[in-house]
Design an enzyme around this catalytic site. Structure first.
Site, PDB file in Angstrom:
ATOM      1  N   ASP A  56       0.833  -1.312   0.113  1.00 49.89           N
ATOM      2  CA  ASP A  56       0.070  -0.032   0.052  1.00 49.89           C
ATOM      3  C   ASP A  56       0.898   1.270  -0.198  1.00 49.89           C
ATOM      4  OD1 ASP A  56      -1.836   1.739   0.405  1.00 49.89           O
ATOM      5  OD2 ASP A  56      -2.420   1.216   2.521  1.00 49.89           O
ATOM      6  N   ASP A  79      -3.977   2.079  -5.274  1.00 45.09           N
ATOM      7  CA  ASP A  79      -2.645   2.251  -4.593  1.00 45.09           C
ATOM      8  C   ASP A  79      -2.377   0.949  -3.524  1.00 45.09           C
ATOM      9  OD1 ASP A  79      -4.227   2.832  -2.179  1.00 45.09           O
ATOM     10  OD2 ASP A  79      -2.666   4.121  -1.508  1.00 45.09           O
ATOM     11  N   GLU A  80      -3.197   0.053  -3.818  1.00 48.08           N
ATOM     12  CA  GLU A  80      -3.016  -1.162  -2.947  1.00 48.08           C
ATOM     13  C   GLU A  80      -3.339  -2.539  -3.609  1.00 48.08           C
ATOM     14  OE1 GLU A  80      -5.966  -1.705   0.458  1.00 48.08           O
ATOM     15  OE2 GLU A  80      -6.302   0.283  -0.113  1.00 48.08           O
TER      16      GLU A  80
HETATM   17  P1  TTP Z   1      -5.553   5.304   1.400  1.00 50.09           P
HETATM   18  O1  TTP Z   1      -4.480   4.189   1.134  1.00 50.09           O
HETATM   19  O2  TTP Z   1      -6.493   5.396   2.194  1.00 50.09           O
HETATM   20  O3  TTP Z   1      -4.740   6.571   1.974  1.00 50.09           O
HETATM   21  P2  TTP Z   1      -3.323   7.201   1.492  1.00 50.09           P
HETATM   22  O4  TTP Z   1      -2.591   6.058   0.596  1.00 50.09           O
HETATM   23  O5  TTP Z   1      -3.219   8.857   1.429  1.00 50.09           O
HETATM   24  O6  TTP Z   1      -2.745   7.156   3.030  1.00 50.09           O
HETATM   25  P3  TTP Z   1      -2.052   5.787   3.836  1.00 50.09           P
HETATM   26  O7  TTP Z   1      -0.611   6.152   4.011  1.00 50.09           O
HETATM   27  O8  TTP Z   1      -2.842   5.908   5.007  1.00 50.09           O
HETATM   28  O9  TTP Z   1      -2.249   4.730   2.947  1.00 50.09           O
HETATM   29  O10 TTP Z   1      -6.015   6.113   0.036  1.00 50.09           O
HETATM   30  C1  TTP Z   1      -5.388   6.099  -1.355  1.00 50.09           C
HETATM   31  C2  TTP Z   1      -5.457   7.212  -2.056  1.00 50.09           C
HETATM   32  O11 TTP Z   1      -7.039   7.377  -2.423  1.00 50.09           O
HETATM   33  C3  TTP Z   1      -5.286   8.448  -1.228  1.00 50.09           C
HETATM   34  O12 TTP Z   1      -4.333   8.880  -1.476  1.00 50.09           O
HETATM   35  C4  TTP Z   1      -6.642   9.325  -2.099  1.00 50.09           C
HETATM   36  C5  TTP Z   1      -7.432   8.509  -2.459  1.00 50.09           C
HETATM   37  N1  TTP Z   1      -8.550   8.551  -1.475  1.00 50.09           N
HETATM   38  C6  TTP Z   1      -9.473   9.758  -1.875  1.00 50.09           C
HETATM   39  O13 TTP Z   1      -9.675  10.279  -2.740  1.00 50.09           O
HETATM   40  N2  TTP Z   1     -10.628   9.915  -0.873  1.00 50.09           N
HETATM   41  C7  TTP Z   1     -10.665   9.186   0.476  1.00 50.09           C
HETATM   42  O14 TTP Z   1     -11.419   9.360   1.029  1.00 50.09           O
HETATM   43  C8  TTP Z   1      -9.665   8.247   0.710  1.00 50.09           C
HETATM   44  C9  TTP Z   1      -9.572   7.363   1.875  1.00 50.09           C
HETATM   45  C10 TTP Z   1      -8.718   7.886  -0.276  1.00 50.09           C
HETATM   46 CA    CA Z   2      -2.264   4.179   0.850  1.00 51.12          CA
END
Ligand code: TTP
Ligand code: CA
Length: 374
Positions: A24, A119-120
Site C-alpha cells: 500500500d 494504490d493497494e
Molecule cells: P488510502 O490508502 O486510504 O490513503 P493514503 O494512501 O493517502 O494514506 P495511507 O498512508 O494511510 O495509506 O487511499 C489512497 C488514495 O485514495 C489517497 O491517496 C487518495 C484517495 N482517497 C480519496 O480520494 N478519498 C478518500 O476518502 C480516501 C480514503 C482516499
Molecule cells: Ca495508501
C-alpha cells in the site's frame, strides 16, 4: 484446551503455508505531489478540493497528520487545524499512471497480483518460496524496487492470508514492513483494536465497544450468536479472520478478463492465406502483451466480422496454458480453418484473444501436481 490452542489447531489444519503480501502506498496522492514538486517535501501537504468550495481531504501527507488532519475530513477543518497546510488539487491522470507503473513492478515479481484500488494490491508469492527465498525477502525487494523505480514508499504486510497481510501493512506506516510468520497470527492479531479488521468502521466499532469488545481477542472469544446479532451472515467470517483464518485466494485480473488484439482490414477478404497471416500476426501481438504481463491463459478466442457485419466468435480451451506466439497461433488457426471450411464469406475484421488466466488457486494446484510428478 485454551481458546488460543484451539484456534491454533484450527489454523494448522488448514493450508496456512501461503505467502501473501499486501502493499500500500503511503499517503499516495500527497506523496506523488511531494515527489514531483520538491518544494512540497517535508511540508504538511493536503490533496483535495478547495476549502472555500466545501472540498474534502483526499490524501494527507504524514507531516500534516501530526496536526490531526485525516482523509475524508472537510478541507476547511483541515486548514483550521493546520493553517500552514499546503492545499494541492489532485492530478488524477498522474496518479493513474503511477498506479499502472506500480502494478507492473508487482507483476514483475509474480503474476498473482490482485489490485484493490489504485494504490493497494495483494501479491501471492507462495509459488516463489524456496530454501533461500522467503516472503520477507521478497517484500524487502519489492519495497526497494518501488523506491528506486518510482521514487515512492510503500508499506508492506507479510502473512499467511490476505486479511493478516492487510492488517500487517496498516499498522506500521509509513515505509513499514510488518512480518507475521506462519503460526504467529494469533499473538499478532489478538492484542490489536477491533478497528484493524476489514469492514469494521466507526459505527460497528461503537457498537462493539458498548459490549466491551475492544480487541481482536475479545471478538474472537465471542459466541457466534452474539456476533450474528452484529454482523449477520458475516459473523462466521469475522470470527475466522479474528483467529487468523482466511483462505480466500488472491484473484488476478479482476478488471481484465482477456487480452486480445484485433484489426479491421483495408479491403474485405476471403483469401485463406491472407487470413492465416493476419491471425499469426495478431497471435504475436497477444503473445507480446502476455509476456510483458507474465501471464498465461487457457482459452484462445477468434473473432471474425463478416462483410455483412455479422460477428462470429469461436473459442478453444486447451489443457496447457499458452503464452507464446506459436502456441496461440496454433489454436487460433485451427479455429479459423474450422470457420473457413463452411463459409464463402468475406471478412472485414479479425481478432485473436486469450483468456482463462491464472488465479492463485489454480496455480497452487498446478504446483502441487508438478510436485506430485503428474
Ligand atoms: P488510502 O490508502 O486510504 O490513503 P493514503 O494512501 O493517502 O494514506 P495511507 O498512508 O494511510 O495509506 O487511499 C489512497 C488514495 O485514495 C489517497 O491517496 C487518495 C484517495 N482517497 C480519496 O480520494 N478519498 C478518500 O476518502 C480516501 C480514503 C482516499
Ligand atoms: Ca495508501
Amino acid at each position: 484446551m485454551s481458546l488460543y490452542e484451539g484456534a491454533q489447531n484450527k489454523l494448522s489444519n488448514r493450508n496456512h503455508n501461503r505467502g501473501i503480501l499486501h502493499a500500500d502506498f503511503d499517503a499516495f496522492y500527497a506523496a506523488v505531489e511531494q515527489r514531483d514538486f520538491p518544494e512540497l517535501r517535508n511540508k504538511p501537504v493536503v490533496v483535495g478540493g478547495s476549502p472555500s468550495r466545501r472540498g474534502v481531504v483526499a490524501s494527507a501527507s504524514y507531516e500534516s497528520r501530526k496536526f490531526g488532519i485525516k482523509s475524508a475530513m472537510a478541507m476547511s477543518t483541515a486548514v483550521r487545524k493546520c493553517p500552514e497546510a499546503v492545499v494541492v488539487s489532485p492530478r488524477f491522470v498522474v496518479y493513474r499512471e503511477v498506479s499502472r507503473q506500480v502494478m507492473e513492478v508487482f507483476r514483475d515479481i509474480t503474476p498473482l497480483v490482485e489490485p484493490l484500488s489504485l494504490d493497494e494490491a495483494y501479491l501471492d508469492v507462495t509459488h516463489l518460496i524456496a530454501d533461500d527465498i522467503t516472503p520477507p525477502q521478497i517484500a524487502r525487494n519489492l519495497k526497494q524496487k518501488v523506491r528506486s523505480k518510482l521514487g515512492l514508499t510503500i508499506s508492506v504486510g507479510v502473512g499467511s492470508s490476505k486479511s493478516v497481510a492487510k492488517i500487517a501493512s496498516s499498522i506500521n506506516k509509513p515505509d513499514g514492513l510488518t512480518i507475521v510468520r506462519p503460526g504467529g497470527e494469533i499473538p499478532f492479531l489478538y492484542p490489536l483494536p477491533v478497528e484493524v479488521l476489514w469492514g469494521i468502521g466507526p459505527k460497528t466499532s461503537a457498537k462493539l465497544h458498548l459490549l466491551s469488545i475492544n480487541t481482536v481477542e475479545d471478538l474472537a472469544s465471542q459466541p457466534l450468536e452474539i456476533l450474528s446479532g452484529i454482523f449477520g451472515s458475516n459473523a462466521t467470517h469475522i470470527k475466522e479472520i479474528s483467529n487468523g483464518i482466511d483462505i480466500t485466494p488472491v484473484i488476478t485480473q479482476r478488471e481484465r478478463k482477456s487480452i486480445s488484439s484485433e484489426t479491421t482490414l483495408l479491403v474485405d477478404t476471403s483469401d485463406v492465406e491472407d487470413l492465416n497471416e493476419i491471425v499469426m500476426r495478431l497471435s504475436g501481438d497477444v503473445a507480446e502483451s502476455l509476456l510483458k504481463k507474465n501471464m498465461r491463459g487457457r482459452t484462445v478466442k477468434l473473432k471474425l466480422k463478416r462483410s455483412d457485419f455479422t460477428v462470429v466468435t469461436r473459442q478453444k480451451t486447451i489443457p496447457e496454458k499458452v503464452q507464446i506466439s506459436s502456441e496461440i497461433a496454433e489454436s487460433a488457426l485451427e479455429l479459423l480453418n474450422l470457420e473457413l471450411e463452411n463459409s464463402h464469406e468475406k471478412y472485414r475484421l479479425i481478432g485473436v484473444g486469450v483468456s482463462g488466466f491464472a488465479t492463485s488457486e489454480n496455480l497452487q494446484d498446478e504446483m502441487q501436481l508438478r510436485f506430485a510428478g503428474l
